[in-house]
Write an enzyme that holds these catalytic residues in place. Structure first.
Site, short mmCIF file in Angstrom:
data_model
loop_
_atom_site.label_atom_id
_atom_site.label_comp_id
_atom_site.label_asym_id
_atom_site.label_seq_id
_atom_site.Cartn_x
_atom_site.Cartn_y
_atom_site.Cartn_z
N CYS A 63 31.84 -16.74 -10.42
CA CYS A 63 30.50 -16.36 -9.94
C CYS A 63 29.73 -15.66 -11.05
O CYS A 63 29.39 -16.28 -12.06
CB CYS A 63 30.62 -15.52 -8.67
SG CYS A 63 29.03 -15.33 -7.80
N HIS A 115 33.75 -19.16 -5.07
CA HIS A 115 34.79 -18.14 -5.01
C HIS A 115 36.11 -18.77 -4.56
O HIS A 115 36.34 -18.91 -3.36
CB HIS A 115 34.38 -17.03 -4.03
CG HIS A 115 33.26 -16.21 -4.56
ND1 HIS A 115 33.46 -15.05 -5.27
CD2 HIS A 115 31.92 -16.40 -4.52
CE1 HIS A 115 32.30 -14.55 -5.64
NE2 HIS A 115 31.34 -15.35 -5.19
N GLU A 145 38.93 -17.48 -4.43
CA GLU A 145 39.71 -16.50 -3.67
C GLU A 145 39.23 -16.40 -2.23
O GLU A 145 39.85 -15.74 -1.41
CB GLU A 145 39.65 -15.14 -4.36
CG GLU A 145 38.34 -14.35 -4.21
CD GLU A 145 37.20 -14.81 -5.12
OE1 GLU A 145 37.32 -15.89 -5.75
OE2 GLU A 145 36.19 -14.08 -5.22
#
Lengths: 215, 265
Positions: free
Chosen positions: A91, A192, A194
């Site tokens: 990001c 993202h 994650e």
């Protein structure tokens, strides 16, 4: 989930740069799940000797650059990438690789030619939610992940590379923008991983494994 | 193409899910992280925790469940309730949340929205707007009035004007709940949703009134919602996330379908 045990069963040393940019729990846990031994570095002295350096982050570029400078990180990151050592920017950690940001005019790291632009063609901003990531070429980070798989995005700006060959993947939200860049052992993703469920964990595991192999 | 999101909301008090659920295979159905992980496996696009803990000393418990959730459910997490300052928001984000939702406190102190957005970015700031229908008046020309304190207290503020204001202040997303419909199972107030989603460019999450998949479809098609939130119908197992998404997909809406997301509960 998709745990990876590194070569010889040893955990892969990974350092996450902590420059005060919000939630680090998720990326650290994703890396641990992928077989990493994760260290959090609040200053450059704490980076250590990792196989992979991760720069996460959300928010605006100017305060992020201030905090990177305050932690002494800038020359270390530039040297790391210049040596083509394994690097993952997520990001804001991707956006900072470009020369400058249109958001606040901040001069950023300048590792990649081009700058960060607002997604002015988007029907809604911020671009929040799951969207398809379309790869332009094969890359080990996406091994085992379906073409056009969904990943989670949350941003209003994206990097616009001047060098077309670094564009690994694109996404559509009223306009096409760069969703991932790759150059040697450098990888940057606008989404993202994650926060992108099983496919996101797989991508993190692929990156950790590649870093272990490169070490 | 950007997917329309389906978001289960869990009411949490003192670290426990308040309303019961009917997942049969949970070890502890009152444990928010276990439930969140279950919903993530079923295809939830995001999780919302609404903390209704009355006492401030319950905050540590909330931060603990946020962290335990971030460690096992790898999807976005939004936390609403009890955030009264930039420092509160910092604590919740550092524990592992991605977004914070501001409601009553934003009405009392609108500048909090600006301060939070300046510090953490608009993408992390959701403003929750609870609204009810009232006769149009000078103060509430649209006939949609903002209410606070869990829908109990009207504040004489027009929901449309408030929506525009908080977006100017930096809200990156609006969570719009119809207090008239909430808990009734009579469907979302799509007129109210359309009025707000047509006014702002940030994503709008619909909430309040879901009874089944047709309501999710209507919230997106008629209400212009980018995401749809529900609680009871998921917790009571009347519908699974996967069933709702399958119906949305069949109606031609872009949704994220998991390969294993259709498994039975």
């Amino acid at each position: 989930m998709t745990g990876v045990v590194a070569r010889g069963g040893a955990r892969v040393p990974v350092t996450v740069v902590d420059y005060g940019a919000g939630n680090l729990v998720s990326i650290e846990q994703a890396l641990v799940t992928a077989g990493a031994d994760v260290r959090r570095a609040a200053t450059v002295a704490e980076i250590g000797q990792p196989a992979l350096l991760v720069v996460p982050g959300v928010g605006a570029s100017a305060p992020a650059m201030d905090r990177l400078r305050a932690g002494g990180f800038v020359p270390a990151i530039l040297d790391w990438i210049a040596a083509d050592r394994p690097f993952l920017g997520i990001c804001l950690g991707l956006q900072l690789l470009f020369e400058a940001s249109d958001e606040d005019g901040a001069a950023t790291l300048g590792v990649l030619r081009g700058h960060t632009v607002r997604l002015d063609g988007a029907p809604t901003l911020p671009h929040i939610g799951w969207n398809q990531v379309e790869r332009r070429f094969d890359h080990p980070a996406f091994a085992g992940i379906a073409a056009r798989a969904d990943f989670y995005f949350v941003h209003s700006y994206a990097g616009a590379p001047a060098d077309d060959e670094v564009v690994l993947a694109e996404t559509e939200h009223g306009m096409r923008f760069t969703a991932a860049v790759a150059r040697g052992n450098l990888l940057g993703v606008q989404f993202h991983p994650e926060r992108s469920g099983t496919d996101g964990l797989r991508l993190v595991a692929n990156v950790v494994r590649s870093a272990a192999d490169a070490a | 193409m950007l997917r329309r999101r389906v978001i289960p909301c869990l009411d949490v008090a003192n670290g426990r899910v308040v309303k019961g659920t009917r997942f049969v295979d949970l070890r502890d159905e009152g444990d928010p992280p276990e439930l969140a992980e279950r919903y993530a496996r079923e295809g939830a696009d995001e999780i919302v925790y609404l903390d209704i803990t009355a006492a401030p000393e319950g905050r540590g418990t909330l931060l603990d469940i946020v962290e335990r959730t971030a460690r096992r459910a790898f999807i976005p997490l939004t936390v609403g309730g009890g955030v009264r300052s930039v420092d509160d928001m910092r604590d919740v984000l550092r524990a592992g949340a991605d977004k914070v939702s501001l409601n009553t406190r934003a009405v009392e102190d609108p500048d909090l929205v600006r301060r939070c957005a300046a510090r953490f970015g608009s993408q992390a700031v959701v403003v929750a707007i609870d609204a009810r229908r009232v006769p149009a008046s000078e103060a509430v020309p649209s006939g949609f009035e903002v209410v606070v304190r869990g829908g109990r207290e009207p504040v004489g503020l027009d929901a449309l004007a408030w929506a525009r204001r908080v977006v100017e202040l930096g809200a990156g997303e609006l969570l719009v709940t119809s207090i008239d419909r909430d808990g009734t199972g009579s469907g979302f107030d799509t007129e109210q949703l359309r009025a707000i989603s047509g006014l702002v460019t940030v994503p709008v999450i619909a909430s309040g009134g879901a009874a089944g998949p047709k309501d999710f479809i209507a919230a997106v098609r008629d209400g212009g919602a980018d995401a749809v939130l529900a609680a009871g119908i998921f917790h009571r197992r009347e519908w699974t996330i996967a069933e709702v998404k399958a119906a949305m997909a069949a109606a031609g809406l872009p949704v994220r379908i998991l390969p294993g997301g259709t498994e039975a509960a």
